[in-house]
Design a protein around this motif. Structure first.
Motif, PDB file in Angstrom:
ATOM      1  N   MET A   1       0.829  -1.182   0.000  1.00  0.00           N
ATOM      2  CA  MET A   1       0.000   0.000   0.000  1.00  0.00           C
ATOM      3  C   MET A   1       0.877   1.250   0.000  1.00  0.00           C
ATOM      4  SD  MET A   1      -3.048  -1.143  -0.028  1.00  0.00           S
ATOM      5  CE  MET A   1      -3.579  -2.820  -0.032  1.00  0.00           C
ATOM      6  N   GLU A   2       1.458   1.492  -1.132  1.00  0.00           N
ATOM      7  CA  GLU A   2       2.433   2.573  -1.294  1.00  0.00           C
ATOM      8  C   GLU A   2       1.913   3.931  -0.831  1.00  0.00           C
ATOM      9  OE1 GLU A   2       4.420   4.972  -5.023  1.00  0.00           O
ATOM     10  OE2 GLU A   2       3.405   3.081  -5.402  1.00  0.00           O
ATOM     11  N   TRP A   3       0.694   4.312  -1.209  1.00  0.00           N
ATOM     12  CA  TRP A   3       0.178   5.630  -0.847  1.00  0.00           C
ATOM     13  C   TRP A   3      -0.110   5.734   0.644  1.00  0.00           C
ATOM     14  CZ3 TRP A   3       1.185   9.385  -3.969  1.00  0.00           C
ATOM     15  CH2 TRP A   3       1.321   9.132  -5.321  1.00  0.00           C
ATOM     16  N   VAL A   4      -0.559   4.661   1.249  1.00  0.00           N
ATOM     17  CA  VAL A   4      -0.788   4.665   2.694  1.00  0.00           C
ATOM     18  C   VAL A   4       0.548   4.841   3.412  1.00  0.00           C
ATOM     19  CG1 VAL A   4      -1.632   3.347   4.679  1.00  0.00           C
ATOM     20  CG2 VAL A   4      -2.888   3.276   2.511  1.00  0.00           C
ATOM     21  N   ASP A   5       1.575   4.127   2.963  1.00  0.00           N
ATOM     22  CA  ASP A   5       2.907   4.278   3.558  1.00  0.00           C
ATOM     23  C   ASP A   5       3.402   5.714   3.413  1.00  0.00           C
ATOM     24  OD1 ASP A   5       2.986   1.597   4.313  1.00  0.00           O
ATOM     25  OD2 ASP A   5       4.031   0.974   2.486  1.00  0.00           O
ATOM     26  N   ARG A   6       3.153   6.319   2.277  1.00  0.00           N
ATOM     27  CA  ARG A   6       3.554   7.719   2.070  1.00  0.00           C
ATOM     28  C   ARG A   6       2.822   8.650   3.040  1.00  0.00           C
ATOM     29  NH1 ARG A   6       4.089   8.966  -4.388  1.00  0.00           N
ATOM     30  NH2 ARG A   6       5.582   7.329  -4.884  1.00  0.00           N
ATOM     31  N   LEU A   7       1.542   8.394   3.262  1.00  0.00           N
ATOM     32  CA  LEU A   7       0.782   9.212   4.215  1.00  0.00           C
ATOM     33  C   LEU A   7       1.313   9.066   5.636  1.00  0.00           C
ATOM     34  CD1 LEU A   7      -2.982   8.964   3.191  1.00  0.00           C
ATOM     35  CD2 LEU A   7      -1.683  11.039   3.654  1.00  0.00           C
ATOM     36  N   VAL A   8       1.606   7.838   6.028  1.00  0.00           N
ATOM     37  CA  VAL A   8       2.163   7.592   7.352  1.00  0.00           C
ATOM     38  C   VAL A   8       3.474   8.367   7.502  1.00  0.00           C
ATOM     39  CG1 VAL A   8       3.188   5.834   8.856  1.00  0.00           C
ATOM     40  CG2 VAL A   8       1.025   5.363   7.692  1.00  0.00           C
ATOM     41  N   ALA A   9       4.338   8.288   6.496  1.00  0.00           N
ATOM     42  CA  ALA A   9       5.630   8.993   6.553  1.00  0.00           C
ATOM     43  C   ALA A   9       5.435  10.510   6.549  1.00  0.00           C
ATOM     44  CB  ALA A   9       6.513   8.552   5.393  1.00  0.00           C
ATOM     45  N   ALA A  10       4.573  11.012   5.682  1.00  0.00           N
ATOM     46  CA  ALA A  10       4.376  12.460   5.568  1.00  0.00           C
ATOM     47  C   ALA A  10       3.801  13.067   6.839  1.00  0.00           C
ATOM     48  CB  ALA A  10       3.467  12.774   4.386  1.00  0.00           C
ATOM     49  N   THR A  11       2.940  12.322   7.526  1.00  0.00           N
ATOM     50  CA  THR A  11       2.295  12.833   8.739  1.00  0.00           C
ATOM     51  C   THR A  11       3.049  12.454  10.013  1.00  0.00           C
ATOM     52  OG1 THR A  11       0.868  10.880   8.886  1.00  0.00           O
ATOM     53  CG2 THR A  11      -0.006  12.806   7.688  1.00  0.00           C
ATOM     54  N   CYS A  12       4.097  11.633   9.877  1.00  0.00           N
ATOM     55  CA  CYS A  12       4.860  11.141  11.029  1.00  0.00           C
ATOM     56  C   CYS A  12       3.948  10.425  12.029  1.00  0.00           C
ATOM     57  CB  CYS A  12       5.629  12.265  11.719  1.00  0.00           C
ATOM     58  SG  CYS A  12       6.824  13.076  10.642  1.00  0.00           S
ATOM     59  N   TRP A  13       2.956   9.713  11.520  1.00  0.00           N
ATOM     60  CA  TRP A  13       1.990   9.008  12.349  1.00  0.00           C
ATOM     61  C   TRP A  13       2.615   7.738  12.884  1.00  0.00           C
ATOM     62  CZ3 TRP A  13      -2.069  10.365  14.836  1.00  0.00           C
ATOM     63  CH2 TRP A  13      -3.018   9.437  15.274  1.00  0.00           C
TER      64      TRP A  13
ATOM     65  N   PRO B   1     -20.109  20.795  -9.713  1.00  0.00           N
ATOM     66  CA  PRO B   1     -20.024  19.483 -10.378  1.00  0.00           C
ATOM     67  C   PRO B   1     -18.889  18.646  -9.797  1.00  0.00           C
ATOM     68  CG  PRO B   1     -19.247  21.226 -11.843  1.00  0.00           C
ATOM     69  CD  PRO B   1     -19.760  21.896 -10.597  1.00  0.00           C
ATOM     70  N   PHE B   2     -19.025  17.339  -9.978  1.00  0.00           N
ATOM     71  CA  PHE B   2     -17.995  16.410  -9.539  1.00  0.00           C
ATOM     72  C   PHE B   2     -16.800  16.444 -10.482  1.00  0.00           C
ATOM     73  CE2 PHE B   2     -21.754  14.389  -7.612  1.00  0.00           C
ATOM     74  CZ  PHE B   2     -21.283  14.148  -6.345  1.00  0.00           C
ATOM     75  N   GLN B   3     -15.628  16.157  -9.930  1.00  0.00           N
ATOM     76  CA  GLN B   3     -14.416  15.950 -10.725  1.00  0.00           C
ATOM     77  C   GLN B   3     -13.999  14.498 -10.540  1.00  0.00           C
ATOM     78  OE1 GLN B   3     -11.272  18.857 -10.285  1.00  0.00           O
ATOM     79  NE2 GLN B   3     -12.729  20.329  -9.482  1.00  0.00           N
ATOM     80  N   ARG B   4     -13.717  13.833 -11.637  1.00  0.00           N
ATOM     81  CA  ARG B   4     -13.266  12.442 -11.581  1.00  0.00           C
ATOM     82  C   ARG B   4     -11.743  12.430 -11.521  1.00  0.00           C
ATOM     83  NH1 ARG B   4     -14.817   7.130 -14.810  1.00  0.00           N
ATOM     84  NH2 ARG B   4     -12.822   6.055 -14.589  1.00  0.00           N
ATOM     85  N   LEU B   5     -11.223  11.626 -10.594  1.00  0.00           N
ATOM     86  CA  LEU B   5      -9.777  11.497 -10.429  1.00  0.00           C
ATOM     87  C   LEU B   5      -9.457  10.007 -10.402  1.00  0.00           C
ATOM     88  CD1 LEU B   5     -10.570  13.933  -7.898  1.00  0.00           C
ATOM     89  CD2 LEU B   5      -8.482  14.501  -9.098  1.00  0.00           C
ATOM     90  N   ASP B   6      -8.701   9.539 -11.349  1.00  0.00           N
ATOM     91  CA  ASP B   6      -8.375   8.118 -11.436  1.00  0.00           C
ATOM     92  C   ASP B   6      -7.223   7.796 -10.490  1.00  0.00           C
ATOM     93  OD1 ASP B   6     -10.341   7.266 -13.295  1.00  0.00           O
ATOM     94  OD2 ASP B   6      -9.223   8.286 -14.872  1.00  0.00           O
ATOM     95  N   MET B   7      -7.588   7.649  -9.215  1.00  0.00           N
ATOM     96  CA  MET B   7      -6.609   7.356  -8.165  1.00  0.00           C
ATOM     97  C   MET B   7      -7.331   6.740  -6.982  1.00  0.00           C
ATOM     98  SD  MET B   7      -5.881  11.245  -6.725  1.00  0.00           S
ATOM     99  CE  MET B   7      -5.337  11.819  -8.314  1.00  0.00           C
ATOM    100  N   THR B   8      -6.562   6.200  -6.063  1.00  0.00           N
ATOM    101  CA  THR B   8      -7.125   5.630  -4.842  1.00  0.00           C
ATOM    102  C   THR B   8      -7.423   6.729  -3.831  1.00  0.00           C
ATOM    103  OG1 THR B   8      -4.991   5.350  -3.755  1.00  0.00           O
ATOM    104  CG2 THR B   8      -5.751   3.519  -5.164  1.00  0.00           C
ATOM    105  N   ALA B   9      -8.189   6.380  -2.818  1.00  0.00           N
ATOM    106  CA  ALA B   9      -8.493   7.335  -1.756  1.00  0.00           C
ATOM    107  C   ALA B   9      -7.224   7.804  -1.050  1.00  0.00           C
ATOM    108  CB  ALA B   9      -9.467   6.713  -0.756  1.00  0.00           C
ATOM    109  N   SER B  10      -6.303   6.892  -0.759  1.00  0.00           N
ATOM    110  CA  SER B  10      -5.091   7.306  -0.035  1.00  0.00           C
ATOM    111  C   SER B  10      -4.189   8.180  -0.912  1.00  0.00           C
ATOM    112  CB  SER B  10      -4.330   6.097   0.506  1.00  0.00           C
ATOM    113  OG  SER B  10      -3.897   5.269  -0.531  1.00  0.00           O
ATOM    114  N   GLU B  11      -4.139   7.923  -2.212  1.00  0.00           N
ATOM    115  CA  GLU B  11      -3.374   8.814  -3.092  1.00  0.00           C
ATOM    116  C   GLU B  11      -4.019  10.198  -3.094  1.00  0.00           C
ATOM    117  OE1 GLU B  11      -1.945   9.523  -7.715  1.00  0.00           O
ATOM    118  OE2 GLU B  11      -2.984   7.657  -7.229  1.00  0.00           O
TER     119      GLU B  11
END
Length: 178
Positions: free
Chosen positions: A1-13, A140-150
């Motif tokens: 889960m690359e994006w989750v790991d990035r969030l953990v690192a970025a937030t120092c959680w 209006p909605f914007q479509r973003l082809d990415m995961t929630a964590s990204e």
């Protein structure tokens, strides 16, 4: 889960990951939720907000869970059919017999009324569901082809992630448990 790991690192959680049960939510929705999202909630198990801006719905709960939120949206569009226009062109998953396993499921929001959903199609792998988001319920909605964590990572770290990014005003991302 690359994006989750990035969030953990970025937030120092550094809180211990939780154990969450998504079975009732997935049963009622009729589809498994994206593994990336479930890992995001597992790694950030306490209710809180990213940079006091983004809130990610929980696995269980009376108000701030994916299922409770979805049931509230269903009541809203079923109780007042005019409310369906607010979710065009996608609709809410399960709001009508014609939805055919497709529609929106909300997974998060911001403290300034931004709304974050998946564009669900129960016939495909949930890891392929795009994020659809809007800055205001009347926009209006914007479509973003990415995961929630990204999506959350980019909101917190990319100042040019317009119109959702907060990195220009909040230099160091963090997660605050309430």
């Amino acid at each position: 889960m690359e994006w989750v790991d990035r969030l953990v690192a970025a937030t120092c959680w550094s809180t211990e990951p939780g154990k969450l049960d998504w079975s009732s939510t997935e049963r009622v929705l009729g589809t498994p939720l994206p593994a990336d999202f479930k890992e995001l909630r597992r790694r950030f198990p306490e209710w809180g907000a990213f940079s006091d801006h983004v809130l990610v719905l929980e696995a269980q709960g009376d108000t701030e869970s994916v299922l409770a939120n979805h049931e509230s949206l269903l009541r809203s569009v079923r109780g007042n059919p005019d409310n369906r226009r607010m979710f065009e062109p996608f609709g809410i998953l399960g709001a009508s017999d014609e939805s055919d396993g497709k529609g929106l499921v909300q997974w998060g929001y911001s403290l300034i009324e931004e709304e974050y959903y998946w564009l669900v199609d129960t016939s495909v792998d949930s890891s392929t569901w795009p994020v659809v988001a809007r800055v205001d319920p009347l926009e209006p909605f914007q479509r973003l082809d990415m995961t929630a964590s990204e999506f959350v990572y980019r909101v917190l770290t990319e100042s040019e992630f317009s119109p959702f990014g907060v990195a220009a005003t909040i230099e160091t991302p963090y997660y605050r448990a309430f």
